[in-house]
Design an enzyme around this catalytic site. Structure first.
Site, PDB file in Angstrom:
ATOM      1  N   PRO A   2      42.116  38.651  39.605  1.00  0.00           N
ATOM      2  CA  PRO A   2      41.045  38.017  40.365  1.00  0.00           C
ATOM      3  C   PRO A   2      41.570  36.858  41.213  1.00  0.00           C
ATOM      4  O   PRO A   2      42.354  36.052  40.749  1.00  0.00           O
ATOM      5  CB  PRO A   2      40.089  37.525  39.275  1.00  0.00           C
ATOM      6  N   GLU A   3      41.141  36.819  42.468  1.00  0.00           N
ATOM      7  CA  GLU A   3      41.573  35.768  43.373  1.00  0.00           C
ATOM      8  C   GLU A   3      40.421  34.792  43.620  1.00  0.00           C
ATOM      9  O   GLU A   3      39.370  34.887  42.993  1.00  0.00           O
ATOM     10  CB  GLU A   3      42.079  36.401  44.672  1.00  0.00           C
TER      11      GLU A   3
END
Length: 296
Positions: A2-3
């Site tokens: 996840p960014e």
């Protein structure tokens, strides 16, 4: 992994259930995730009011009413979901089919709020995520945060700042953008997309975006605009659901349906009039997707 847009989406999904609630109990179902939980973690958090949720880079921050902050990193496969308890129909009710195995539910936040009781559950099959609790006033010097660059959505990030960071650098542009000391929170997906939007090659030396006298070249101005735009678009779409990432209500983010180059190897480039094809190379162990015809 996840960014930034995914973590921002998680923060916004959790806020209605968590902000203003009392954390009646922090249930730890094991002793560690990627790292051991802090000593007395559950005791320190129990009974505290949750004043606000925020984000720094890829970290979710849960502020408590005694000046402490729970820091959470999702790692590769971590996710939160919200489940309401009695009475039924309280905010955060879980309406989507559960896609997570309950044996990977490692941390449970038991909440008491104005709308009733609820549970916020952290699930992490690979256990690469982690949690810590730190004093908010000390965060600026904490090892997680002290070397982070400015947020890509904040006023501190502009072309003049990046010109100072990139001046004289032979480092490939892709690597320079992934360096969290330069910009906090940018990850592989959105760097690929921003470089495509600004027509810049990931192989280009970062220093070539700085003109004589240390001023930002026109290409660097384009890049800053592209970074801001791609992050804003991804947040608006709820992030990208690659492999494990889901939003807090169980639904998926949709930005992956708008990828222009990421994971589109051998497909036509979407730049009008380009006629090129998206290629894939490996830089520092990560895939870079770009069009050699229009990114230079």
């Amino acid at each position: 992994m996840p960014e930034l847009p995914e973590v921002e989406t998680v923060k916004r999904g959790l806020a209605p259930s968590m902000e203003g609630a009392v954390l009646r109990e922090l249930e730890l179902r094991r002793n560690d995730l990627r790292f051991p939980f802090p000593a007395d973690f559950a005791r320190m958090a129990a009974g505290r009011g949750i004043t606000s949720l925020s984000r720094r880079a890829k970290y979710l921050l849960i502020d408590l009413d005694d000046g402490m902050t729970i820091v959470s990193h999702l790692g590769m496969s971590g996710s939160f979901r919200v489940e309401a308890g009695p009475p039924a129909g309280t905010p955060g009710a879980f309406h989507y089919p559960r896609s997570k195995d309950e044996k990977h539910d490692h941390v449970v936040f038991h909440l008491a709020g104005a709308g009733g009781d609820a549970r916020v559950i952290y699930n992490d099959p690979r256990r690469f995520g982690f949690m810590d609790i730190v004093r908010r006033a000390d965060m600026v010097s904490h090892p997680f945060f002290r070397d982070l660059g400015p947020e890509p959505t904040g006023n501190e990030l502009d072309a003049d700042y990046l010109a100072r960071r990139f001046a004289g650098k032979a480092q490939p542009l892709k690597s320079a953008l992934l360096d969290q000391k330069n910009i906090a929170g940018l990850g592989n997906i959105y760097v690929c997309e921003a470089l495509w939007r600004s027509h810049l090659s990931p192989l280009r030396a970062a220093g070539t975006l700085v003109a004589d006298g240390g001023k930002p070249a026109e290409a660097l101005l384009r890049l800053v605009d592209a970074i801001r735009e791609v992050i804003a678009d991804a947040i608006a779409a709820g992030g990208s659901s690659l492999r494990d990432h889901i939003q807090t209500d169980g639904s998926l983010g949709y930005f992956q349906h708008s990828f222009s180059v990421y994971d589109r190897e051998a497909q036509p480039c979407g730049t009008p009039g380009c006629g090129g094809t998206v290629g894939r190379i490996v830089q520092a162990g990560r895939s870079s997707f770009y069009c050699a015809a229009c990114q230079n």
